[in-house]
Motif scaffolding. Sequence first.
Motif, mmCIF file in Angstrom:
data_model
loop_
_atom_site.group_PDB
_atom_site.id
_atom_site.type_symbol
_atom_site.label_atom_id
_atom_site.label_comp_id
_atom_site.label_asym_id
_atom_site.label_seq_id
_atom_site.Cartn_x
_atom_site.Cartn_y
_atom_site.Cartn_z
ATOM 1 N N LYS A 77 0.822 -1.215 0.000
ATOM 2 C CA LYS A 77 0.000 0.000 0.000
ATOM 3 C C LYS A 77 0.857 1.267 0.000
ATOM 4 O O LYS A 77 0.662 2.146 -0.858
ATOM 5 C CB LYS A 77 -0.971 0.017 1.172
ATOM 6 C CG LYS A 77 -2.030 1.120 1.054
ATOM 7 C CD LYS A 77 -3.085 1.006 2.115
ATOM 8 C CE LYS A 77 -4.228 1.971 1.835
ATOM 9 N NZ LYS A 77 -3.799 3.339 1.533
ATOM 10 N N LEU A 80 2.601 1.614 -3.429
ATOM 11 C CA LEU A 80 1.713 2.043 -4.503
ATOM 12 C C LEU A 80 1.249 3.479 -4.296
ATOM 13 O O LEU A 80 1.209 4.270 -5.242
ATOM 14 C CB LEU A 80 0.518 1.093 -4.604
ATOM 15 C CG LEU A 80 0.846 -0.346 -5.021
ATOM 16 C CD1 LEU A 80 -0.386 -1.233 -4.921
ATOM 17 C CD2 LEU A 80 1.421 -0.384 -6.429
ATOM 18 N N ASP A 81 0.893 3.820 -3.057
ATOM 19 C CA ASP A 81 0.407 5.178 -2.784
ATOM 20 C C ASP A 81 1.470 6.230 -3.090
ATOM 21 O O ASP A 81 1.149 7.333 -3.565
ATOM 22 C CB ASP A 81 -0.020 5.302 -1.313
ATOM 23 C CG ASP A 81 -1.316 4.550 -1.013
ATOM 24 O OD1 ASP A 81 -1.992 4.131 -1.985
ATOM 25 O OD2 ASP A 81 -1.633 4.366 0.182
ATOM 26 N N THR A 106 -1.688 -8.745 -4.477
ATOM 27 C CA THR A 106 -2.272 -7.405 -4.567
ATOM 28 C C THR A 106 -3.789 -7.483 -4.716
ATOM 29 O O THR A 106 -4.533 -6.762 -4.035
ATOM 30 C CB THR A 106 -1.666 -6.638 -5.757
ATOM 31 O OG1 THR A 106 -0.249 -6.729 -5.719
ATOM 32 C CG2 THR A 106 -2.078 -5.178 -5.720
ATOM 33 N N ALA A 109 -5.582 -8.416 -1.586
ATOM 34 C CA ALA A 109 -5.655 -7.325 -0.607
ATOM 35 C C ALA A 109 -6.682 -6.271 -1.009
ATOM 36 O O ALA A 109 -6.875 -5.287 -0.280
ATOM 37 C CB ALA A 109 -4.285 -6.681 -0.451
ATOM 38 N N LEU A 111 -6.503 -4.246 -3.587
ATOM 39 C CA LEU A 111 -5.875 -3.062 -4.162
ATOM 40 C C LEU A 111 -5.787 -3.195 -5.682
ATOM 41 O O LEU A 111 -5.745 -4.314 -6.217
ATOM 42 C CB LEU A 111 -4.472 -2.877 -3.584
ATOM 43 C CG LEU A 111 -4.391 -2.593 -2.083
ATOM 44 C CD1 LEU A 111 -2.931 -2.565 -1.632
ATOM 45 C CD2 LEU A 111 -5.070 -1.283 -1.742
#
Length: 563
Positions: A77, A80-81, A106, A109, A111
């Motif tokens: 997370k 990616l963020d 991924t 999760a 996302l």
Amino acid sequence: MQKSVRIGCHSAFWGDSVEAARQLVEHGGHLDYLVSDYLAEITMCILARSKKKARGGAGDGGFVQEFVDYVWRPLMKPLLDRNIKVITNAGGMNPKALKEAIEKATADAGLPVPKIAAVVERLADLRGENALKTFQVGGEEEKLWDESKLVMSANAYIGAFPIAQALEDGAQVVVTGRCVDSAIVLGPLIHEYGWKEEQYDLLSSGSLAGHIIECGCQATGGNFTDWRESLKGGWDNVGFPIVECAADGSFIVTKPEKTGGIVTVATVCEQLLYEIGDPAAYILPDVTCDWSNVIVEQQVPSSGGAGRVSVRGAKGRSPTDTYKVSITSVDGFRMNATLMIGGESAAEKAEAVGRAILNRASNILKRRKMPPFTHTSVEALGSEHTYGPHSAARQSREVSCRWYKSRDHCSASPVILFSSCLVPREKVEITIYNGDSKRNFEEKKRQQTSGCNCCGPQCTCQACKNKKLPSPTYVTLKGDQMVQVPLLRLCYARSGDKGDLCNVGVIARSPNIYPFLLSFLTQERVTSHFQHLVQGKITRYPLPGISALNFVMTRALGGDDRT
């Protein structure tokens, strides 16, 4: 301000700290790339075996599952963020399977699945190739590959341009197999700055940045001559390295604030010398590097902070028209045992016990008309066995006697033989699987640049003549002005090994000491000192840029390439 690309490395080998990636992501400031090196030659053999076993059961195997479990799942997370791109060679023998595992983790999760690329190299069938010769880098012998051996793995060391291509095609994560370690840093720099195939000085500089951080905290005082200095902040929280790379190839080495270890000229120079041969002709797939006149300078002291060291001055010329291929194969089996022995003359007694047991076992084999042992060794651990005639612990009253023996067939652990060979580049096919797409990577032909690929101390070619050092100048001291001190008072040192090759780099603590080292640490003196261990040749290479000498020793680890 000049743009820089910030790259942090969280793994030097399979089994490195599982918390290093988190440290870099959470405390390393803004990172553009998070990279990791998991592979060694023996690692490829282990992964090949896991892939073979997986074919008969669940899963695909052949890659480093820990990357998924300890890096990607807990950190996906924030990665990616914050748009931190990830480059790893954890794909091992099966990059496509790791790509799919990351995609699945991924999606599980909840996302959005980013674009993930797998760079896959495939060797042509080389059986029957008369030109296939094994070699040791820096060695004096070549021999034809023995095709009767049971091969466990065979992988070409590919370069950075396929990684750059995957990034250019929009990948957020790039997974490779056995690329050269430094390519995981050079690839992003090629992509970010648009470096071209024939900009050899830049490619050499980017490769050096990758080489400095590929071993994780080794560049930040993790394994350092003055190790007490690097205890500052604590080794239990040692900082992992970050490079800030500029478009001109210069870069800064640092680490996260408030972490242990140190970043100094000495820690960086020690890592520069790790596992290289001739520093003026360090051959990589993308460039032949000349790091002999690199300049390393302290910018910000390490005490009380992260420390910042600048590096510049790497040069390069065209690469060779071949890829290095590493082959691991089974070469018999090994048995070993250890026994504690105490009392007066314990070392001498341990060696006598070890020889007696080996002789007894050899006689049993002979009586039963079985093949003899191919290799044997007896070591008295605690008597400074590896120091040979220089040991100062022969009178130890407690040692461990360790002996091992290997032969073609017995009930014991397999012996893995590591070999290297060169194959023409056209024998290696590189495919990039990027998201749902697939493309074959086409290498561009390089224009050969002038320069010498031998560059040894005895070489008389014009390129080497141009780089000859001036005769050393120093004050000649009389006998009553001399004092004997341990070499480490004058120098830092760093060693490395690959197969049966060893290198020892020695760095003067001050440039004023370097002329003395040139006159004192001669090739002949070092050869004499290590003659009880080294069965091959020792060659000395100068690095005047960092006031260092690199000694490359062949047939140095037991006389063969077995692991």
